[in-house]
Design a protein around this motif. Structure first.
Motif, mmCIF file in Angstrom:
data_model
loop_
_atom_site.group_PDB
_atom_site.id
_atom_site.type_symbol
_atom_site.label_atom_id
_atom_site.label_comp_id
_atom_site.label_asym_id
_atom_site.label_seq_id
_atom_site.Cartn_x
_atom_site.Cartn_y
_atom_site.Cartn_z
ATOM 1 N N GLU A 130 -34.157 22.834 14.930
ATOM 2 C CA GLU A 130 -35.086 23.417 14.293
ATOM 3 C C GLU A 130 -35.932 24.353 15.612
ATOM 4 O O GLU A 130 -35.510 23.936 16.467
ATOM 5 C CB GLU A 130 -36.064 22.741 13.601
ATOM 6 C CG GLU A 130 -35.253 22.117 12.555
ATOM 7 C CD GLU A 130 -36.304 21.122 11.767
ATOM 8 O OE1 GLU A 130 -37.645 21.108 11.920
ATOM 9 O OE2 GLU A 130 -36.054 20.163 10.788
ATOM 10 N N TYR A 185 -31.184 19.577 4.855
ATOM 11 C CA TYR A 185 -31.316 20.987 5.489
ATOM 12 C C TYR A 185 -30.387 21.880 5.417
ATOM 13 O O TYR A 185 -30.332 23.224 5.106
ATOM 14 C CB TYR A 185 -31.297 20.568 7.275
ATOM 15 C CG TYR A 185 -31.436 21.646 7.988
ATOM 16 C CD1 TYR A 185 -32.498 22.237 8.247
ATOM 17 C CD2 TYR A 185 -30.400 22.250 8.444
ATOM 18 C CE1 TYR A 185 -32.926 23.287 9.302
ATOM 19 C CE2 TYR A 185 -30.299 23.399 9.263
ATOM 20 C CZ TYR A 185 -31.682 23.968 9.658
ATOM 21 O OH TYR A 185 -31.703 25.044 10.559
ATOM 22 N N LYS A 218 -30.477 25.539 4.088
ATOM 23 C CA LYS A 218 -29.865 26.729 4.577
ATOM 24 C C LYS A 218 -28.968 27.600 3.878
ATOM 25 O O LYS A 218 -28.988 28.711 4.038
ATOM 26 C CB LYS A 218 -29.489 26.276 6.149
ATOM 27 C CG LYS A 218 -28.916 27.385 6.996
ATOM 28 C CD LYS A 218 -28.623 26.748 8.253
ATOM 29 C CE LYS A 218 -28.160 27.598 9.346
ATOM 30 N NZ LYS A 218 -27.799 27.287 10.750
#
Length: 297
Positions: free
Chosen positions: A47, A92, A96
Motif C-alpha cells: 500500500e 485487498y 483492487k
C-alpha cells in the motif's frame, strides 16, 4: 536462479499456469471452470503506507463462468500470522481487481497441509464475519508419479510430484521416471523444471541422485545451479578428476536404483579412462535394468 524450495513450489505455476487448474480439478476435485486464458499479475500488494505485503504467485484466470484470481502461497511450516495476512490478501485483491480471489496453498509437509486446510474464521462463533478456506496441495493429495509413461503424459504434474514427495521413500522411483519424461519436452523447459526439483530436494542422497541423473542427460549443466559443482571440478585441475567423478557417478546411479554391482563391474568402471565411454555408460545407467545392458557393445 531458484534458490529455495519455497520459490520453486509456487514458481512452477508461473512456468505452467495451466498446471494449477489441473491440480485443482484432478487432485483436489474442485469444479473450477476451464480457463480460456491465464495471465500472471504483479504480486506486489504494497500500500501507499509503508506496509509491504506480497503474495508468492498471482494468476488471473478467465473462464466462461467469470474471472478468478488464483493466489498461490508456498508454505514451509505452520505460521499463525497467516490468519491475518491471507484474509487481507483476498480482501485487498477483490477490492483492487473486482473479481473472485481463490487461495491455494502448496507445501511439502503433511503437518503443514493439515494446518493450512483449517478454515480461518473471523468473528464470533455462530456468526462469523469472514471465513477463508484455503485449497491445499501437499504430499497427501498430489499423486505419486513413479511410472515413466504417466510422467510423460503430464510432465509438469510429474515435476510437482517430485517436488512434493522428494522427502519420501519413493523419491528414487519418482526421480527416475521424471528424468526419462524430461527427454520428451523442449530442453529449455526441461532445464527450468530441473532447477525447481533440485531446489525442493531436502534429502542429500535424493539431491545427489537427481544431479547425477541430470548430469547423465546433460540438463543439469545448462544452468547456474551447476556452477558450484563445475568450480569444484576446476579446482581439481586434472582430467583424472573428471574421469574418477564420472565413474563414481555411474556406480552411484546403480546403487540408488537398487541394482547390484559386482566387484568385477566396479573394477571395470573404475579402470576406464575414456571419458566418451564413461558418458555412454552414464546415460545407459539411467535406463539399464542390469549390468549386462550397461556393458553391451
Amino acid at each position: 536462479m531458484v534458490g529455495q524450495s519455497h520459490e520453486a513450489l509456487h514458481r512452477i505455476f508461473q512456468k505452467d499456469p495451466a498446471l494449477l487448474t489441473r491440480a485443482l480439478q484432478k487432485v483436489l476435485h474442485v469444479p473450477f471452470p476451464e480457463p480460456r486464458e491465464i495471465a500472471a499479475l504483479n504480486v506486489d500488494l504494497t500500500e501507499i503506507e509503508p506496509v509491504e505485503r506480497r503474495v508468492d504467485t498471482l494468476l488471473r484466470a478467465e473462464t466462461d463462468e467469470g474471472m478468478y484470481l488464483l493466489v498461490v502461497e508456498s508454505q514451509g511450516k505452520a505460521d499463525d500470522r497467516k490468519r491475518g495476512s491471507w484474509p487481507y490478501y483476498l480482501s485487498y485483491l477483490y477490492e483492487k481487481y473486482r473479481c473472485e480471489p481463490v487461495l491455494i496453498v502448496i507445501t511439502q509437509s503433511s503437518a503443514t497441509a493439515r494446518w493450512a486446510s483449517r478454515p480461518i474464521q473471523l468473528g464470533f462463533p455462530g456468526w462469523y464475519s469472514l471465513t477463508v478456506r484455503p485449497l491445499v496441495l501437499g504430499p497427501d493429495n498430489v499423486p505419486v508419479i513413479a511410472d515413466e509413461r504417466q510422467a510423460e503424459r503430464d510432465v509438469p504434474l510429474a515435476v510437482l510430484s517430485a517436488m512434493t514427495h522428494g522427502r519420501g521413500p519413493g523419491a528414487a522411483a519418482i526421480l527416475e521416471s521424471l528424468a526419462s519424461a524430461l527427454r520428451t519436452i523442449d530442453p529449455d523447459s526441461a532445464a527450468v523444471f530441473v532447477q525447481f526439483v533440485d531446489s525442493c530436494l531436502a534429502d542429500p542422497q535424493a539431491k545427489q541422485m537427481w544431479r547425477d541423473l541430470m548430469t547423465a542427460i546433460q540438463y543439469f549443466w545448462r544452468h547456474p545451479l551447476a556452477e558450484q559443482v563445475r568450480e569444484e571440478g576446476r579446482e581439481q585441475g586434472l582430467e583424472q578428476g573428471r574421469v574418477e567423478a564420472k565413474a563414481e557417478m555411474i556406480l552411484h546411479i546403480f546403487q540408488w536404483r537398487g541394482i547390484q554391482v559386482t566387484e568385477a563391474a566396479r573394477e571395470q568402471v573404475g579402470a576406464c579412462t575414456d571419458m566418451h565411454q564413461l558418458e555412454v555408460w552414464a546415460q545407459r545407467a539411467v535406463q539399464a535394468t542390469d549390468l549386462a545392458e550397461l556393458f553391451a557393445p
